[in-house]
Scaffold this motif. Structure first.
Motif, PDB file in Angstrom:
ATOM      1  N   MET A   1      10.261   4.105  -5.311  1.00 58.82           N
ATOM      2  CA  MET A   1       9.055   4.893  -5.051  1.00 58.82           C
ATOM      3  C   MET A   1       8.831   5.952  -6.142  1.00 58.82           C
ATOM      4  SD  MET A   1       7.627   3.814  -2.216  1.00 58.82           S
ATOM      5  CE  MET A   1       6.694   5.159  -1.532  1.00 58.82           C
ATOM      6  N   ALA A   2       9.894   6.396  -6.796  1.00 56.86           N
ATOM      7  CA  ALA A   2       9.782   7.418  -7.832  1.00 56.86           C
ATOM      8  C   ALA A   2       9.381   6.852  -9.193  1.00 56.86           C
ATOM      9  CB  ALA A   2      11.103   8.180  -7.955  1.00 56.86           C
ATOM     10  N   LEU A   3       9.414   5.533  -9.343  1.00 56.97           N
ATOM     11  CA  LEU A   3       9.032   4.917 -10.614  1.00 56.97           C
ATOM     12  C   LEU A   3       7.554   5.159 -10.905  1.00 56.97           C
ATOM     13  CD1 LEU A   3      10.736   1.403 -10.395  1.00 56.97           C
ATOM     14  CD2 LEU A   3      11.356   3.269 -11.935  1.00 56.97           C
TER      15      LEU A   3
ATOM     16  N   LYS B   1       6.589   0.249 -10.548  1.00 55.06           N
ATOM     17  CA  LYS B   1       7.011   0.056  -9.165  1.00 55.06           C
ATOM     18  C   LYS B   1       6.318  -1.125  -8.484  1.00 55.06           C
ATOM     19  CE  LYS B   1       4.449   3.883  -7.101  1.00 55.06           C
ATOM     20  NZ  LYS B   1       4.627   5.086  -6.290  1.00 55.06           N
ATOM     21  N   LEU B   2       5.098  -1.444  -8.866  1.00 61.02           N
ATOM     22  CA  LEU B   2       4.428  -2.589  -8.247  1.00 61.02           C
ATOM     23  C   LEU B   2       5.092  -3.908  -8.593  1.00 61.02           C
ATOM     24  CD1 LEU B   2       0.729  -1.547  -8.395  1.00 61.02           C
ATOM     25  CD2 LEU B   2       2.202  -1.751  -6.430  1.00 61.02           C
TER      26      LEU B   2
ATOM     27  N   ALA C   1       0.838  -1.208   0.000  1.00 60.63           N
ATOM     28  CA  ALA C   1       0.000   0.000   0.000  1.00 60.63           C
ATOM     29  C   ALA C   1       0.871   1.257   0.000  1.00 60.63           C
ATOM     30  CB  ALA C   1      -0.945  -0.003   1.201  1.00 60.63           C
ATOM     31  N   MET C   2       1.970   1.217   0.729  1.00 56.23           N
ATOM     32  CA  MET C   2       2.878   2.371   0.787  1.00 56.23           C
ATOM     33  C   MET C   2       3.523   2.596  -0.576  1.00 56.23           C
ATOM     34  SD  MET C   2       3.898   4.710   2.743  1.00 56.23           S
ATOM     35  CE  MET C   2       5.093   5.989   2.465  1.00 56.23           C
ATOM     36  N   VAL C   3       3.930   1.528  -1.240  1.00 61.60           N
ATOM     37  CA  VAL C   3       4.520   1.653  -2.571  1.00 61.60           C
ATOM     38  C   VAL C   3       3.485   2.214  -3.544  1.00 61.60           C
ATOM     39  CG1 VAL C   3       5.361   0.310  -4.545  1.00 61.60           C
ATOM     40  CG2 VAL C   3       6.308  -0.086  -2.282  1.00 61.60           C
ATOM     41  N   TYR C   4       2.268   1.734  -3.440  1.00 70.96           N
ATOM     42  CA  TYR C   4       1.197   2.190  -4.336  1.00 70.96           C
ATOM     43  C   TYR C   4       0.847   3.652  -4.097  1.00 70.96           C
ATOM     44  CZ  TYR C   4      -1.767  -0.579  -7.471  1.00 70.96           C
ATOM     45  OH  TYR C   4      -2.327  -1.204  -8.551  1.00 70.96           O
TER      46      TYR C   4
END
Length: 158
Positions: free
Chosen positions: A105-107, A112-113, A25-28
């Protein structure tokens, strides 16, 4: 099933998979408060709407699929576009991983997922395809392009 057995199973699931759900969830979403909200909602759905699971891997994949869907819904939501961004820090990581985590995280969302699920959660291409409801070739291409973007970003910062 009595209430204490149900509570024990829920607590065990949260202990086993809570961090993975939060990290995804944090990555998303990129914000702690949003990731915490989604994590809470995922486990509420586990408590009230979960299907029967064949094993722990099936349960974890279901939780991550629900997490991805809730995050997508939140990103599409009206309120997400109406809030003012406040500074948020990245989740705690060892200092040597901070730069790589910031680059991931910047992707763009589509890269990034798969990168997170493959390198941080240890899922195979087939499992990622199932979780994200994509074809395996699409997952492979997103991993390839994500790695290329990360390589350019990390080499540029050296």
């Amino acid at each position: 099933m009595n209430q204490t057995v149900c509570a024990d199973k829920f607590e065990t699931a949260y202990d086993l998979y809570g961090k993975a759900v939060y990290r995804l969830a944090m990555v998303y979403l990129g914000r702690h408060a949003d990731a915490e909200d989604v994590t809470q909602e995922v486990f509420v759905r586990l408590l009230y709407r979960a299907p029967g699971f064949a094993n722990g891997d099936h349960e974890k994949r279901w939780l991550l699929r629900v997490t991805a869907n809730l995050c997508k819904d939140q990103l599409k939501g009206f309120w997400r576009r109406q809030v003012t961004e406040l500074e948020d820090t990245l989740p705690a990581a060892p200092p040597e991983e901070q730069e790589a985590l910031a680059a991931v995280m910047a992707l763009p969302q589509q890269y990034k997922l798969p990168i997170h699920l493959h390198y941080y959660e240890g899922y195979s291409v087939a499992e990622i395809a199932e979780i994200l409801k994509l074809g395996q070739s699409a997952v492979k291409m997103r991993l390839k392009r994500g790695r290329e973007m990360l390589k350019l970003e990390l080499e540029g910062s050296l």
